[in-house]
Enzyme design. Structure first.
Site, PDB file in Angstrom:
ATOM      1  CB  CYS A   1      45.132  23.879  64.384  1.00  0.00           C
ATOM      2  SG  CYS A   1      46.639  24.527  63.658  1.00  0.00           S
ATOM      3  CG  HIS A   2      49.670  19.897  66.110  1.00  0.00           C
ATOM      4  ND1 HIS A   2      49.895  21.070  66.802  1.00  0.00           N
ATOM      5  CD2 HIS A   2      49.972  18.884  66.959  1.00  0.00           C
ATOM      6  CE1 HIS A   2      50.327  20.779  68.018  1.00  0.00           C
ATOM      7  NE2 HIS A   2      50.374  19.460  68.143  1.00  0.00           N
TER       8      HIS A   2
ATOM      9  CE1 TYR B   1      40.021  19.837  60.974  1.00  0.00           C
ATOM     10  CE2 TYR B   1      40.295  17.604  60.125  1.00  0.00           C
ATOM     11  CZ  TYR B   1      40.776  18.894  60.304  1.00  0.00           C
ATOM     12  OH  TYR B   1      42.010  19.235  59.814  1.00  0.00           O
TER      13      TYR B   1
ATOM     14  CD  GLU C   1      51.173  17.343  70.598  1.00  0.00           C
ATOM     15  OE1 GLU C   1      51.294  18.551  70.850  1.00  0.00           O
ATOM     16  OE2 GLU C   1      50.135  16.859  70.076  1.00  0.00           O
TER      17      GLU C   1
ATOM     18  CG  ASN D   1      45.559  28.387  65.214  1.00  0.00           C
ATOM     19  OD1 ASN D   1      45.700  29.397  65.903  1.00  0.00           O
ATOM     20  ND2 ASN D   1      46.255  27.274  65.417  1.00  0.00           N
TER      21      ASN D   1
END
Length: 181
Positions: A135-136, A104, A162, A127
């Site tokens: 946002c993940h 963050y 990912e 979001n």
């Protein structure tokens, strides 16, 4: 203003998308469309919704993501409305590379104000276009997941997916460089 609603099956459960004219208004891992409409800014809320079986390039981008290619999801047009910092922060989120989450604090810096950590976290929380505005990909400084509207198991799965995609691309690149010389 009429919008289209599509629900897709994913390894993380149902993924529902609310779109209008090829632009995502809201999306998330839910089977309840009401979970999405409340996230849309009042000035963008559709007057009516029609159920559809495809959203063209939008649905194809979701399928590509789950098949191992996250890039098309970042090219899907998204429409959200908020103040200048939050709107800019959402644009910045689309630049965070898959497999390389940021904290963050780092996200606040990328958004142009390193001291605005709470505002950056708020941009994630508000979001409406999950996956398309990823946002993940934002985690706590200590490496823990933080929050996620669609549940921490979904966030963990997305980050792991990912990371695996990134490893695969790096291995292919290494293999190609090795045999290109």
């Amino acid at each position: 203003m009429k919008a289209q609603l599509l629900q897709m099956s994913t390894p993380d459960g149902p993924f529902t998308i609310l779109a209008r004219d090829g632009v995502v208004l809201s999306s998330g891992w839910t089977g309840n469309p009401g979970d999405l409409t409340g996230q849309v800014h009042p000035s963008l809320r559709p007057a009516s919704i029609e159920l559809v079986t495809s959203l063209g390039e939008i649905s194809a981008a979701v399928e590509a993501f789950y098949a191992g290619d996250p890039a098309p999801a970042m090219r899907v047009p998204v429409r959200q409305k908020s103040g200048p910092f939050r709107a800019h922060a959402w644009d910045v989120l689309r630049l965070v590379q898959p497999g390389s989450p940021v904290t963050y604090t780092e996200y606040a810096g990328l958004a142009g104000n390193p001291k605005a950590v709470r505002a950056a976290a708020s941009a994630c929380a508000f979001n409406a276009a999950a996956l398309f505005v990823p946002c993940h990909r934002v985690i706590r400084t200590d490496g823990s997941l933080g929050g996620f509207r669609w549940g921490l198991p979904v966030k963990r799965w997305l980050l792991d997916h990912e990371r695996q995609m990134r490893r695969y691309v790096e291995e292919v690149d290494s293999f190609e460089r090795k045999f290109a010389t």
